[in-house]
Design a protein around this motif. Structure first.
Motif, PDB file in Angstrom:
ATOM      1  N   UNK A 180      16.832  -9.230   3.119  1.00  0.00           N
ATOM      2  CA  UNK A 180      16.076  -8.386   2.189  1.00  0.00           C
ATOM      3  C   UNK A 180      14.653  -8.178   2.706  1.00  0.00           C
ATOM      4  N   UNK A 181      14.069  -7.071   2.306  1.00  0.00           N
ATOM      5  CA  UNK A 181      12.684  -6.788   2.664  1.00  0.00           C
ATOM      6  C   UNK A 181      12.094  -5.834   1.637  1.00  0.00           C
ATOM      7  N   UNK A 182      10.771  -5.916   1.467  1.00  0.00           N
ATOM      8  CA  UNK A 182      10.052  -5.020   0.571  1.00  0.00           C
ATOM      9  C   UNK A 182       8.909  -4.375   1.341  1.00  0.00           C
ATOM     10  N   UNK A 183       8.663  -3.104   1.061  1.00  0.00           N
ATOM     11  CA  UNK A 183       7.566  -2.366   1.693  1.00  0.00           C
ATOM     12  C   UNK A 183       6.544  -2.016   0.614  1.00  0.00           C
ATOM     13  N   UNK A 184       5.272  -2.453   0.837  1.00  0.00           N
ATOM     14  CA  UNK A 184       4.200  -2.189  -0.117  1.00  0.00           C
ATOM     15  C   UNK A 184       3.247  -1.164   0.489  1.00  0.00           C
ATOM     16  N   UNK A 185       3.050  -0.052  -0.203  1.00  0.00           N
ATOM     17  CA  UNK A 185       2.066   0.950   0.205  1.00  0.00           C
ATOM     18  C   UNK A 185       0.814   0.755  -0.657  1.00  0.00           C
ATOM     19  N   UNK A 186      -0.368   0.628  -0.012  1.00  0.00           N
ATOM     20  CA  UNK A 186      -1.622   0.338  -0.715  1.00  0.00           C
ATOM     21  C   UNK A 186      -2.611   1.464  -0.427  1.00  0.00           C
ATOM     22  N   UNK A 187      -3.267   1.944  -1.465  1.00  0.00           N
ATOM     23  CA  UNK A 187      -4.307   2.968  -1.300  1.00  0.00           C
ATOM     24  C   UNK A 187      -5.482   2.611  -2.209  1.00  0.00           C
ATOM     25  N   UNK A 246      -2.990   1.334   3.576  1.00  0.00           N
ATOM     26  CA  UNK A 246      -2.430   0.164   4.245  1.00  0.00           C
ATOM     27  C   UNK A 246      -0.939   0.060   3.890  1.00  0.00           C
ATOM     28  N   UNK A 247      -0.237  -0.705   4.687  1.00  0.00           N
ATOM     29  CA  UNK A 247       1.187  -0.896   4.438  1.00  0.00           C
ATOM     30  C   UNK A 247       1.571  -2.339   4.809  1.00  0.00           C
ATOM     31  N   UNK A 248       2.420  -2.962   3.991  1.00  0.00           N
ATOM     32  CA  UNK A 248       2.860  -4.337   4.216  1.00  0.00           C
ATOM     33  C   UNK A 248       4.376  -4.369   4.155  1.00  0.00           C
ATOM     34  N   UNK A 249       5.002  -4.977   5.175  1.00  0.00           N
ATOM     35  CA  UNK A 249       6.446  -5.205   5.162  1.00  0.00           C
ATOM     36  C   UNK A 249       6.683  -6.695   4.914  1.00  0.00           C
TER      37      UNK A 249
END
Length: 601
Positions: A452-459, A504-507
Motif C-alpha cells: 500500500x502507498x499514499x500520495x499527499x499533495x501539499x500547497x 510539495x508531494x509526499x509518497x
C-alpha cells in the motif's frame, strides 16, 4: 497409479512463437514487378495467411534464376522455412548452413541461425543448440541493427527456456521488450516471458504477465502466438482444478486453432480437452478426445502431449474397469514418461557441457594471455639495465598514484554532481524530476508485492501574498520551515519532493489510508501552529492537502497524482487549511474555512 500431471512443459507449443513475423495485410496473386518487395510481403504472411504464403512462393519459383544474388538468398531462406514448417528439417539444414556461411546478409544470417536453433532442439542435438546460442549471445553486443538484435534476443530467450534457465530466459525476453524495432510489436517478448515463467512454475491463471501477452498478441493479429498463450491459460485452469473454465476457454479458441491449422496446437488442444472432460467426470467424452489425439498424432511423435493423452486414456479405462486396455495405455504412458525424463536429463547435461567448455576456453585464453605478458616483461627487463628498470618502476608508480588520485577526485565530483542534480536547490529535498522517477520505481515494486502507498499533495495557502507583503526572502524561510515540519513527521523511507513553487508531494510507502490521513493531518496541524519571525512581527501560514491511495487509485503515478490533485483542489475550494482525501465527499455548505490571520495573508 499416478493421476494427471501437475504441469506439462510448454516448450513444444511455444516453438510456434519462434515462427512469428510482422503482421502485414495479404496480397493477391498479381504480376511480380518488384521481386524484393514481393519476397518481403511473402515473408510477412508466413503465419498470418500461410496458404497465401505458399502460393506466393510457387509464383516466384519460375523466376528464381532472374533474381539478384541477395534475392536468391532470401528465397532460399523462405524455402527452408517452409520445409521446416512441413516437418522436413533434414532438407533445410544444408540450405541454412550455406545462408549462414555465404550469404553475407546479417539479417538473413540471424534468421537462419534462429531456424538452426529450432532444428537442433527438435532433433535433440542439444549440445550443438546450446553452443550456437552461446555464440549468438557472444556477438550480441556487436549487433547494432535493431531488427537483428530483437531477433537474437527472442531466440536466446526461447533457447534458454528450453535449457530450464528460467531467469536468463525472462531476462532476455525483457531485453527484447526494451529493444522492439520499428514495425514490430511487444507480442513475442511478452509471450516468451510468459512461457518462461510458466515453465519455471511461476504463473497462475490470474498472472498479469500472461493476461498482458494474450491482449497484446491478439491486438497485434498474431493468432499462433495468441493461441499458445490461451493454451497456457487452459493448462493453468486444469492445474487449479477449474475444468469448467478450461472447457469454456477451449470452446472459445477452437475456431482460431482450426484456422491456424498448426499441428502442435491442434494436438495440444485435443489433449487438454480430454483432460478437462476427465476432470469433469465425463469419461466417454474424455476417451473420444483422447482417441482423436492418437488418430492425428504422427508415428514418431514422442512429445509430452502424447504422454498426457495416454495417461488420460489409462485413467478412463481404469475407471470403467477395463484392466487390459488400461494396462496397455499405461505401458505407452510409462515409456513416453521415461523418454521425457531422459530427454530432460540429456538437455541438462548438454547445457552443463557447453558451459564447462566455454569456461575451459576462457581459462585457456587467460592462461595464454598471462604467459604472453610474462614473456614480454622478461624481454623488456633483459634489455634494460637495473638502474633504468628501477627508474621506470618508480615513474610508473608515481603515474599510477597520480591516476588513482585523479580518478578518485573525478568520481567524487561525479557523485556529488549527481546528488545535487537530484535535489531542489532551496530546500535540499528531491526535485520534480527525481521525485517522479523514484515514485514510479517504488510504485512498481509495491505493485509486485501488493503493498500500500499514499500520495499527499501539499500547497501553501496564499503564498503569493506572503511574498508580496514580506518579500521573497521570508517566502524562502516559509518554504524551508514547511520542509522541516514535514521531515519531522515522515519516516526514513518515505519519498518527499518539491514539485515547484509552494507545491510539495509526499509518497508514503507501505502506508494504509488511515495512517496516511493521520500523518497528513499532523503535518497540516503543525504548519498551522507555526509562526515565522518577519522583522519582529510574527506571521502564521497554512497549507491545503490532498491525499490519494493505491488501494483505490491504483499504482500508476499519473492516476495517483491526478486523484491527489483533485482532492487538493477540493480542499482549496472548501476553505483551504484542510485535508481532503480522494473519493471523500466535502459539502461546501458545511465546510468551516480555517482562515489565516490577516498578518499571514
Amino acid at each position: 497409479m499416478p493421476g494427471l500431471p501437475s504441469r506439462t512443459r510448454f516448450w513444444p507449443t511455444m516453438m510456434a512463437v519462434a515462427w512469428c513475423a510482422l503482421a502485414q495485410p495479404g496480397y493477391a496473386n498479381t504480376p511480380i514487378t518488384d521481386s524484393s518487395k514481393f519476397l518481403d510481403q511473402a515473408e510477412s504472411l508466413r503465419l498470418q495467411d500461410h496458404a497465401q504464403f505458399v502460393r506466393m512462393l510457387e509464383q516466384i519459383q519460375p523466376q528464381a534464376h532472374a533474381l539478384s544474388e541477395s534475392e536468391q538468398w532470401h528465397l532460399r531462406y523462405l524455402n527452408a522455412w517452409e520445409s521446416i514448417y512441413e516437418g522436413s528439417s533434414g532438407k533445410s539444414e544444408p540450405e541454412l548452413h550455406q545462408i549462414i556461411d555465404r550469404s553475407g546478409d546479417p539479417a538473413l544470417i540471424a534468421k537462419a541461425s534462429s531456424l538452426m536453433l529450432k532444428i537442433l532442439s527438435t532433433n535433440r542435438r542439444y549440445e550443438e543448440a546450446f553452443a550456437l546460442a552461446n555464440h549468438l549471445a557472444s556477438i550480441l553486443p556487436e549487433v547494432k541493427d535493431p531488427s537483428i538484435r530483437f531477433l537474437l534476443l527472442t531466440n536466446l530467450s526461447q533457447t534458454l527456456d528450453f535449457a530450464d534457465q528460467t531467469d536468463l530466459a525472462v531476462q532476455y525476453a525483457r531485453m527484447a521488450g526494451e529493444a522492439i524495432p520499428p514495425g514490430e510489436t511487444a507480442c513475442r517478448p511478452l509471450a516468451f516471458q510468459a512461457a518462461a515463467l510458466y515453465n519455471g512454475k511461476r504463473l497462475t491463471s490470474t498472472s498479469s504477465e500472461l493476461r498482458q501477452a494474450i491482449d497484446v498478441c491478439t491486438n497485434a493479429r498474431q493468432p499462433v502466438v495468441a493461441n499458445a498463450m490461451w493454451l497456457i491459460l487452459v493448462d493453468l485452469y486444469l492445474e487449479e482444478s477449474q475444468p469448467k473454465k478450461a472447457m469454456a476457454l477451449l470452446d472459445q479458441i477452437a475456431p482460431s486453432i482450426q484456422t491456424a491449422h498448426y499441428y502442435e496446437h491442434m494436438l495440444s488442444f485435443q489433449v487438454k480437452r480430454a483432460q478437462a472432460y476427465l476432470k469433469l467426470g465425463d469419461d466417454e467424452e474424455a476417451k473420444k478426445a483422447g482417441l482423436a489425439v492418437l488418430a492425428m498424432s504422427q508415428p514418431d511423435d514422442l512429445s509430452e502431449r502424447l504422454m498426457d493423452d495416454y495417461q488420460v486414456l489409462y485413467q478412463v479405462e481404469k475407471n470403467q474397469g477395463h484392466t487390459v486396455a488400461a494396462l496397455a495405455y499405461y505401458e505407452h504412458y510409462s515409456a513416453l514418461n521415461k523418454s521425457h525424463l531422459d530427454d530432460i536429463h540429456t538437455r541438462a547435461l548438454a547445457y552443463d557441457m557447453v558451459e564447462q567448455n566455454l569456461l575451459l576456453q576462457k581459462m585457456q585464453a587467460e592462461s595464454l594471455s598471462k604467459q604472453n605478458s610474462i614473456l614480454k616483461l622478461r624481454e623488456a627487463l633483459s634489455s634494460k639495465a637495473v638502474e633504468t628498470s628501477r627508474l621506470y618502476i618508480a615513474l610508473l608508480l608515481v603515474l599510477l598514484v597520480s591516476v588513482v588520485f585523479w580518478l578518485f577526485r573525478l568520481k567524487r565530483s561525479q557523485l556529488r554532481f549527481k546528488e545535487l542534480s537530484c535535489l531542489d536547490g532551496l530546500t535540499s529535498i528531491s526535485n520534480h524530476q527525481h521525485f517522479v522517477g523514484e515514485a514510479e520505481r517504488i510504485l512498481q515494486s509495491l505493485e509486485k508485492r501488493q503493498g500500500n502507498a499514499c500520495l499527499i499533495a501539499i500547497d501553501l495557502d496564499h503564498f503569493k501574498q506572503i511574498n508580496d507583503a514580506h518579500g521573497h526572502a521570508l517566502g524562502d524561510i516559509v518554504l524551508k520551515r514547511t520542509v522541516a515540519i514535514c521531515r519531522q513527521q515522515l519516516r526514513p523511507y518515505d519519498l518527499f519532493g518539491r514539485l515547484g513553487g509552494e507545491e510539495f508531494c509526499i509518497l508514503l510507502v507501505d502506508c494504509r489510508r488511515e495512517q496516511g490521513m493521520a500523518m497528513a493531518e499532523r503535518i497540516r496541524a503543525v504548519i498551522e501552529a507555526t509562526l515565522v519571525d518577519a522583522e519582529g512581527a510574527f506571521i502564521s501560514f497554512s497549507a491545503s492537502l490532498g491525499l490519494a491511495c493505491t488501494h483505490k487509485s491504483g499504482y500508476d503515478l499519473q492516476r495517483l497524482s491526478k486523484d491527489a490533485d483533485a482532492a487538493l483542489y477540493r480542499a482549496k475550494r472548501t476553505g483551504r487549511n484542510r485535508l481532503v482525501a480522494s473519493g471523500e465527499h466535502v459539502d461546501p455548505a458545511e465546510a468551516q474555512p480555517a482562515g489565516m490571520r490577516a498578518s499571514s495573508r
